[in-house]
Design an enzyme around this catalytic site. Structure first.
Site, PDB file in Angstrom:
ATOM      1  N   GLY A 190     125.041  50.475  39.856  1.00 41.26           N
ATOM      2  CA  GLY A 190     125.744  51.230  40.888  1.00 41.26           C
ATOM      3  C   GLY A 190     125.983  52.661  40.435  1.00 41.26           C
ATOM      4  N   ARG A 202     125.319  55.400  34.501  1.00 43.54           N
ATOM      5  CA  ARG A 202     124.801  54.245  33.738  1.00 43.54           C
ATOM      6  C   ARG A 202     123.274  54.272  33.766  1.00 43.54           C
ATOM      7  NH1 ARG A 202     126.633  49.282  36.309  1.00 43.54           N
ATOM      8  NH2 ARG A 202     128.679  50.129  35.833  1.00 43.54           N
ATOM      9  N   ARG A 238     121.749  64.120  45.615  1.00 46.48           N
ATOM     10  CA  ARG A 238     123.110  63.580  45.692  1.00 46.48           C
ATOM     11  C   ARG A 238     123.652  63.117  44.331  1.00 46.48           C
ATOM     12  NH1 ARG A 238     124.929  61.649  51.099  1.00 46.48           N
ATOM     13  NH2 ARG A 238     123.496  62.598  52.567  1.00 46.48           N
ATOM     14  N   ARG A 249     119.434  44.430  39.666  1.00 49.17           N
ATOM     15  CA  ARG A 249     120.716  45.146  39.642  1.00 49.17           C
ATOM     16  C   ARG A 249     121.414  44.873  38.316  1.00 49.17           C
ATOM     17  NH1 ARG A 249     125.535  47.026  40.929  1.00 49.17           N
ATOM     18  NH2 ARG A 249     127.266  45.552  40.931  1.00 49.17           N
ATOM     19  N   SER A 308     128.522  45.899  37.204  1.00 49.18           N
ATOM     20  CA  SER A 308     129.767  45.380  36.634  1.00 49.18           C
ATOM     21  C   SER A 308     130.418  44.495  37.705  1.00 49.18           C
ATOM     22  CB  SER A 308     130.713  46.515  36.226  1.00 49.18           C
ATOM     23  OG  SER A 308     131.117  47.257  37.350  1.00 49.18           O
ATOM     24  N   ASP A 318     136.301  43.343  34.401  1.00 53.28           N
ATOM     25  CA  ASP A 318     137.731  43.059  34.525  1.00 53.28           C
ATOM     26  C   ASP A 318     137.898  41.618  34.991  1.00 53.28           C
ATOM     27  OD1 ASP A 318     136.644  44.681  36.940  1.00 53.28           O
ATOM     28  OD2 ASP A 318     138.224  43.418  37.773  1.00 53.28           O
ATOM     29  N   ARG A 355     132.335  50.998  30.992  1.00 53.79           N
ATOM     30  CA  ARG A 355     131.451  50.493  32.048  1.00 53.79           C
ATOM     31  C   ARG A 355     130.163  51.301  32.108  1.00 53.79           C
ATOM     32  NH1 ARG A 355     136.423  50.233  34.902  1.00 53.79           N
ATOM     33  NH2 ARG A 355     135.851  51.919  36.303  1.00 53.79           N
TER      34      ARG A 355
HETATM   35  O1  LIG Z   1     129.398  49.030  38.147  1.00 49.74           O
HETATM   36  P1  LIG Z   1     128.627  48.916  39.441  1.00 49.74           P
HETATM   37  O2  LIG Z   1     127.201  48.600  39.221  1.00 49.74           O
HETATM   38  O3  LIG Z   1     128.834  50.133  40.329  1.00 49.74           O
HETATM   39  O4  LIG Z   1     129.241  47.652  40.217  1.00 49.74           O
HETATM   40  C1  LIG Z   1     130.598  47.434  40.598  1.00 49.74           C
HETATM   41  O5  LIG Z   1     131.441  48.554  40.382  1.00 49.74           O
HETATM   42  C2  LIG Z   1     131.728  49.230  41.611  1.00 49.74           C
HETATM   43  C3  LIG Z   1     133.209  49.142  41.896  1.00 49.74           C
HETATM   44  O6  LIG Z   1     133.943  49.696  40.865  1.00 49.74           O
HETATM   45  C4  LIG Z   1     130.910  48.525  42.680  1.00 49.74           C
HETATM   46  O7  LIG Z   1     129.682  49.199  42.862  1.00 49.74           O
HETATM   47  C5  LIG Z   1     130.734  47.153  42.070  1.00 49.74           C
HETATM   48  O8  LIG Z   1     129.672  46.403  42.563  1.00 49.74           O
HETATM   49  O1  LIG Z   2     133.537  45.231  42.743  1.00 51.11           O
HETATM   50  C1  LIG Z   2     134.133  45.044  41.699  1.00 51.11           C
HETATM   51  C2  LIG Z   2     133.581  45.353  40.433  1.00 51.11           C
HETATM   52  C3  LIG Z   2     134.305  45.128  39.300  1.00 51.11           C
HETATM   53  N1  LIG Z   2     135.541  44.615  39.407  1.00 51.11           N
HETATM   54  C4  LIG Z   2     136.083  44.310  40.598  1.00 51.11           C
HETATM   55  O2  LIG Z   2     137.228  43.839  40.649  1.00 51.11           O
HETATM   56  N2  LIG Z   2     135.371  44.533  41.711  1.00 51.11           N
END
Ligand SMILES: O=P(O)(O)O[C@H]1O[C@H](CO)[C@@H](O)[C@H]1O
Ligand SMILES: O=c1cc[nH]c(=O)[nH]1
Length: 235
Positions: free
Chosen positions: A20, A24, A43, A87, A90, A204, A217
Site C-alpha cells: 500500500g 515501502r 502522484r 500484495r 500490513s 498491530d 511498517r
Molecule cells: O501497509 P499497507 O500495505 O498500506 O496496508 C494496510 O495499511 C493501511 C492502513 O494503515 C491500509 O492500506 C492497510 O491495508
Molecule cells: O487496515 C489495517 C491495517 C493495519 N492495521 C489495522 O488495524 N488496519
C-alpha cells in the site's frame, strides 16, 4: 503511459509486488533489486522494475483502500500485461495468537465494501487467492523455515470504525486480521485472468493493543518481502 502510471509499455515485469505504502515499494526496490529503474512517480505512487536473482520483478505502491488499489490493479493488468500480483501489506490482527510481526497469507478476503454487492447485483462473491500463487508461497515459506497463518482476512473500507467492538464479530467467525485492499485485488485479478495473492505482516493487534511505528511498517517487514520475492522468482 496509462492514466495513473507514467511507464513505457514493456517496462513493468509480469510479476508485481504491491505494498500500500509507496515508500515501502521504494525500500523493497532499493534493498532487494538490482539494475533498478523507477518507472512511475505520478502522484508519488512509486513503481520500480529491477532484477531479483536475475529475474525481472516490479514493485508498485497501491495506495490505501480498495478504490486506490483498483486503479493500479486495472492499469497494471489491462495496460501493462501484468500476470501475477502479490500484495505485501500490513494488517491488524484479530487474535492474541496472531502476533505482531507474524505473517498472514490470505486465502480469501471478506469485505464490508459495497463494491462487489453492486458489481454482482446484491449477491455475494467470494474473493479468493490464486491457488498456484498460494501453493508456491507456502512451499517457499516451508523451505525457508518461516511460519505463517493462512486463512480469511477482512478488507475493510473503514480504518476508523464508529464502534470500537466491530471487529469481534469477524474474529468470532475465524477472520484472522484486517487490511484494506485484498477483496478488490482478488476480484479484479479473477475478472482479468491474472493471479493474485496477499501476504501481510501483522503491524498491530486489536486484541492486545500492541502496535508498530510507521517507520517499522515501511522498512522492517523484510521477512515478508523476502518470501514474496522468492515466490516471484519461482513463478
Ligand atoms: O501497509 P499497507 O500495505 O498500506 O496496508 C494496510 O495499511 C493501511 C492502513 O494503515 C491500509 O492500506 C492497510 O491495508
Ligand atoms: O487496515 C489495517 C491495517 C493495519 N492495521 C489495522 O488495524 N488496519
Amino acid at each position: 503511459m496509462s492514466v495513473h502510471i507514467g511507464a513505457e509499455k514493456g517496462s513493468i515485469a509480469e510479476t508485481v509486488l504491491m505494498p500500500g505504502d509507496p515508500l515501502r515499494a521504494r525500500f523493497i526496490a532499493e534493498k532487494f533489486l538490482e539494475n533498478t529503474e523507477c518507472y512511475n512517480e505520478v502522484r508519488g505512487m512509486y513503481g520500480y522494475t529491477g532484477l531479483y536473482k536475475g529475474k525481472a520483478v516490479s514493485v508498485q505502491g497501491s495506495g490505501m483502500g480498495q478504490a486506490s488499489l483498483s486503479i493500479y490493479t486495472n492499469e497494471l493488468i489491462c495496460d501493462y500485461g501484468v500476470k501475477n500480483l502479490i500484495r505485501v501489506g500490513s494488517c491488524g490482527s484479530y487474535h492474541e495468537h496472531v502476533k505482531v510481526r507474524d505473517l498472514v497469507i490470505a486465502m480469501s478476503a471478506s469485505t464490508d465494501s459495497a463494491m462487489n454487492r453492486e458489481r454482482f447485483n446484491g449477491n455475494f462473491y467470494a474473493p479468493t487467492a490464486d491457488y498456484h500463487l498460494f501453493k508456491t508461497m507456502t512451499a517457499q515459506a516451508d523451505e525457508m523455515g518461516m511460519t505463517y497463518h493462512a486463512g480469511n482476512i477482512l478488507a475493510t473500507d473503514t480504518f476508523y470504525h464508529d464502534d470500537p467492538e466491530h471487529w469481534k464479530k469477524w474474529a468470532d467467525f475465524g477472520v484472522l486480521a484486517v487490511e484494506m485492499e485484498s477483496a478488490a485485488l482478488y476480484t479484479l485479478a479473477a475478472k482479468h485472468g491474472a493471479r493474485a495473492l496477499t501476504i501481510c505482516t501483522v503491524s498491530d493487534n486489536l486484541a492486545t493493543g500492541e502496535f508498530t511505528s510507521s517507520e517499522e511498517r515501511e522498512t522492517s517487514f523484510t521477512e515478508m518481502m523476502k518470501l514474496a520475492l522468492e515466490t516471484a522468482f519461482k513463478l
